[in-house]
Design a protein around this motif. Structure first.
Motif, PDB file in Angstrom:
ATOM      1  N   MET A  57     -16.116 -10.236  -8.766  1.00  0.00           N
ATOM      2  CA  MET A  57     -14.784 -10.340  -9.348  1.00  0.00           C
ATOM      3  C   MET A  57     -13.788 -10.979  -8.379  1.00  0.00           C
ATOM      4  O   MET A  57     -12.932 -11.767  -8.792  1.00  0.00           O
ATOM      5  N   MET A  58     -13.901 -10.662  -7.095  1.00  0.00           N
ATOM      6  CA  MET A  58     -12.991 -11.249  -6.114  1.00  0.00           C
ATOM      7  C   MET A  58     -13.182 -12.759  -6.065  1.00  0.00           C
ATOM      8  O   MET A  58     -12.215 -13.526  -6.039  1.00  0.00           O
ATOM      9  N   GLU A  59     -14.444 -13.187  -6.047  1.00  0.00           N
ATOM     10  CA  GLU A  59     -14.714 -14.621  -6.000  1.00  0.00           C
ATOM     11  C   GLU A  59     -14.258 -15.320  -7.277  1.00  0.00           C
ATOM     12  O   GLU A  59     -13.580 -16.344  -7.232  1.00  0.00           O
ATOM     13  N   GLU A  60     -14.631 -14.754  -8.420  1.00  0.00           N
ATOM     14  CA  GLU A  60     -14.317 -15.402  -9.700  1.00  0.00           C
ATOM     15  C   GLU A  60     -12.819 -15.508  -9.947  1.00  0.00           C
ATOM     16  O   GLU A  60     -12.337 -16.531 -10.468  1.00  0.00           O
ATOM     17  N   ASN A  61     -12.062 -14.472  -9.575  1.00  0.00           N
ATOM     18  CA  ASN A  61     -10.614 -14.510  -9.810  1.00  0.00           C
ATOM     19  C   ASN A  61      -9.916 -15.498  -8.885  1.00  0.00           C
ATOM     20  O   ASN A  61      -8.978 -16.189  -9.309  1.00  0.00           O
ATOM     21  N   LEU A  62     -10.363 -15.593  -7.638  1.00  0.00           N
ATOM     22  CA  LEU A  62      -9.774 -16.587  -6.739  1.00  0.00           C
ATOM     23  C   LEU A  62     -10.102 -18.005  -7.214  1.00  0.00           C
ATOM     24  O   LEU A  62      -9.246 -18.891  -7.172  1.00  0.00           O
ATOM     25  N   VAL A  63     -11.336 -18.197  -7.652  1.00  0.00           N
ATOM     26  CA  VAL A  63     -11.726 -19.503  -8.179  1.00  0.00           C
ATOM     27  C   VAL A  63     -10.853 -19.867  -9.377  1.00  0.00           C
ATOM     28  O   VAL A  63     -10.334 -20.989  -9.484  1.00  0.00           O
ATOM     29  N   GLU A  64     -10.669 -18.922 -10.270  1.00  0.00           N
ATOM     30  CA  GLU A  64      -9.868 -19.176 -11.470  1.00  0.00           C
ATOM     31  C   GLU A  64      -8.428 -19.530 -11.128  1.00  0.00           C
ATOM     32  O   GLU A  64      -7.853 -20.470 -11.705  1.00  0.00           O
ATOM     33  N   GLU A  65      -7.820 -18.778 -10.199  1.00  0.00           N
ATOM     34  CA  GLU A  65      -6.425 -19.040  -9.845  1.00  0.00           C
ATOM     35  C   GLU A  65      -6.271 -20.394  -9.154  1.00  0.00           C
ATOM     36  O   GLU A  65      -5.286 -21.102  -9.376  1.00  0.00           O
ATOM     37  N   LEU A  66      -7.229 -20.754  -8.307  1.00  0.00           N
ATOM     38  CA  LEU A  66      -7.165 -22.048  -7.639  1.00  0.00           C
ATOM     39  C   LEU A  66      -7.360 -23.193  -8.629  1.00  0.00           C
ATOM     40  O   LEU A  66      -6.707 -24.234  -8.541  1.00  0.00           O
ATOM     41  N   ARG A  67      -8.246 -22.991  -9.582  1.00  0.00           N
ATOM     42  CA  ARG A  67      -8.466 -24.028 -10.604  1.00  0.00           C
ATOM     43  C   ARG A  67      -7.230 -24.213 -11.484  1.00  0.00           C
ATOM     44  O   ARG A  67      -6.950 -25.323 -11.940  1.00  0.00           O
ATOM     45  N   LYS A  68      -6.518 -23.130 -11.723  1.00  0.00           N
ATOM     46  CA  LYS A  68      -5.277 -23.246 -12.493  1.00  0.00           C
ATOM     47  C   LYS A  68      -4.287 -24.178 -11.807  1.00  0.00           C
ATOM     48  O   LYS A  68      -3.472 -24.833 -12.465  1.00  0.00           O
ATOM     49  N   GLU A  69      -4.355 -24.212 -10.474  1.00  0.00           N
ATOM     50  CA  GLU A  69      -3.457 -25.077  -9.705  1.00  0.00           C
ATOM     51  C   GLU A  69      -4.033 -26.484  -9.532  1.00  0.00           C
ATOM     52  O   GLU A  69      -3.437 -27.322  -8.843  1.00  0.00           O
ATOM     53  N   GLY A  70      -5.201 -26.728 -10.124  1.00  0.00           N
ATOM     54  CA  GLY A  70      -5.782 -28.067 -10.084  1.00  0.00           C
ATOM     55  C   GLY A  70      -6.747 -28.315  -8.941  1.00  0.00           C
ATOM     56  O   GLY A  70      -7.108 -29.472  -8.672  1.00  0.00           O
ATOM     57  N   TYR A  71      -7.209 -27.245  -8.263  1.00  0.00           N
ATOM     58  CA  TYR A  71      -8.099 -27.415  -7.117  1.00  0.00           C
ATOM     59  C   TYR A  71      -9.551 -27.161  -7.497  1.00  0.00           C
ATOM     60  O   TYR A  71      -9.857 -26.359  -8.378  1.00  0.00           O
ATOM     61  N   ASN A  72     -10.451 -27.850  -6.796  1.00  0.00           N
ATOM     62  CA  ASN A  72     -11.881 -27.797  -7.066  1.00  0.00           C
ATOM     63  C   ASN A  72     -12.508 -26.627  -6.306  1.00  0.00           C
ATOM     64  O   ASN A  72     -13.018 -26.785  -5.197  1.00  0.00           O
ATOM     65  N   ALA A  73     -12.452 -25.436  -6.905  1.00  0.00           N
ATOM     66  CA  ALA A  73     -12.983 -24.231  -6.259  1.00  0.00           C
ATOM     67  C   ALA A  73     -14.215 -23.739  -6.998  1.00  0.00           C
ATOM     68  O   ALA A  73     -14.342 -23.919  -8.215  1.00  0.00           O
ATOM     69  N   THR A  74     -15.113 -23.099  -6.260  1.00  0.00           N
ATOM     70  CA  THR A  74     -16.320 -22.544  -6.879  1.00  0.00           C
ATOM     71  C   THR A  74     -16.744 -21.280  -6.141  1.00  0.00           C
ATOM     72  O   THR A  74     -16.390 -21.074  -4.977  1.00  0.00           O
ATOM     73  N   SER A  75     -17.504 -20.437  -6.818  1.00  0.00           N
ATOM     74  CA  SER A  75     -17.960 -19.162  -6.267  1.00  0.00           C
ATOM     75  C   SER A  75     -19.305 -19.333  -5.566  1.00  0.00           C
ATOM     76  O   SER A  75     -20.257 -19.878  -6.136  1.00  0.00           O
ATOM     77  N   ALA A  76     -19.403 -18.842  -4.343  1.00  0.00           N
ATOM     78  CA  ALA A  76     -20.658 -18.904  -3.594  1.00  0.00           C
ATOM     79  C   ALA A  76     -21.735 -18.056  -4.262  1.00  0.00           C
ATOM     80  O   ALA A  76     -22.913 -18.409  -4.258  1.00  0.00           O
ATOM     81  N   LEU A  77     -21.329 -16.934  -4.845  1.00  0.00           N
ATOM     82  CA  LEU A  77     -22.283 -16.055  -5.518  1.00  0.00           C
ATOM     83  C   LEU A  77     -22.914 -16.762  -6.714  1.00  0.00           C
ATOM     84  O   LEU A  77     -24.117 -16.658  -6.947  1.00  0.00           O
ATOM     85  N   GLN A  78     -22.113 -17.499  -7.456  1.00  0.00           N
ATOM     86  CA  GLN A  78     -22.632 -18.227  -8.615  1.00  0.00           C
ATOM     87  C   GLN A  78     -23.482 -19.418  -8.203  1.00  0.00           C
ATOM     88  O   GLN A  78     -24.501 -19.717  -8.819  1.00  0.00           O
ATOM     89  N   GLU A  79     -23.059 -20.093  -7.140  1.00  0.00           N
ATOM     90  CA  GLU A  79     -23.760 -21.317  -6.747  1.00  0.00           C
ATOM     91  C   GLU A  79     -25.039 -21.048  -5.961  1.00  0.00           C
ATOM     92  O   GLU A  79     -26.042 -21.749  -6.144  1.00  0.00           O
ATOM     93  N   PHE A  80     -25.022 -20.025  -5.092  1.00  0.00           N
ATOM     94  CA  PHE A  80     -26.166 -19.798  -4.212  1.00  0.00           C
ATOM     95  C   PHE A  80     -26.916 -18.490  -4.473  1.00  0.00           C
ATOM     96  O   PHE A  80     -28.030 -18.315  -4.001  1.00  0.00           O
ATOM     97  N   GLY A  81     -26.282 -17.534  -5.180  1.00  0.00           N
ATOM     98  CA  GLY A  81     -26.915 -16.233  -5.354  1.00  0.00           C
ATOM     99  C   GLY A  81     -26.452 -15.247  -4.291  1.00  0.00           C
ATOM    100  O   GLY A  81     -25.763 -15.614  -3.334  1.00  0.00           O
TER     101      GLY A  81
END
Length: 212
Positions: A57-81
């Protein structure tokens, strides 16, 4: 007297509700730090294994908030496990894995401490609007007597202390750091949401990310 007791109890419940919060305690960045919208930011949270859901949840929410601002963010948990990075890895291997994913910055989120604190709350005088009982002696005296000698109570708060660091992988240095404290978050999701909002708000204030 029963009505006064109910008022005191209600005030106590309101106090408990008010204690739930997430606040920034400190932050810092280098003078030249600026994020570019086309550069990939890898968000990596580090929490105890038993709280994996909180990590997600910490990763996903930070990714979401950064994307709202137009930045290319992604979660390490989703990408790498969950076990892609550990203390047995060499720095070169970890950096190679991140750069191969096209990441240029890493935003780490670490749970520094989670602790319970027990505090005594005194049920002493409470001030408010001018009450009706002020016009007569006994209602005034008896009401304040009840409040004055009402026993206090103990409350236990759970405090989470977090640290967020932003690293530039090309320059291999720390460019931003922030510390926050969450008190009695009602749910893991709520804590993650408020935390992400607080961090992105501070990044904007620090001019690390640009306003729309």
């Amino acid at each position: 007297m029963k009505q006064i007791g109910l008022l005191v109890m209600s005030a106590g419940l309101l106090t408990l509700a008010a204690c739930s919060s997430t606040r920034l305690t400190s932050s810092w960045k280098t003078d030249d730090a600026r994020l570019q919208r086309d550069e990939k930011i890898m968000v990596m949270a580090l929490v105890p294994k038993q709280e994996r859901q909180l990590r997600q949840m910490m990763e996903e929410n930070l990714v979401e908030e950064l994307r709202k601002e137009g930045y290319n963010a992604t979660s390490a948990l989703q990408e790498f496990g969950p076990g892609a990075f550990n203390d047995k890895m060499e720095e070169r291997a970890a950096l190679r894995k991140l750069k191969n994913s096209d990441a240029r910055q890493v935003l780490t989120v670490v749970l520094l401490d989670k602790a319970k604190e027990k505090n005594y709350v005194r049920s002493g005088p409470m001030y408010g609007p001018y009450p009706r009982y002020y016009g007569r002696f006994w209602p005034y005296y008896s009401t304040w007597y009840d409040r004055m000698y009402q026993p206090g109570y103990y409350q236990t708060n759970v405090k989470y202390n977090w640290e967020t660091n932003l690293y530039d992988l090309d320059k291999r240095k720390l460019i931003y750091s922030a510390q926050t404290q969450s008190v009695d978050p009602p749910t893991a999701l709520r804590q993650a949401y408020l935390y992400a909002r607080q961090i992105v708000k501070d990044m904007t204030k620090q001019q690390l990310i640009a306003k729309h």
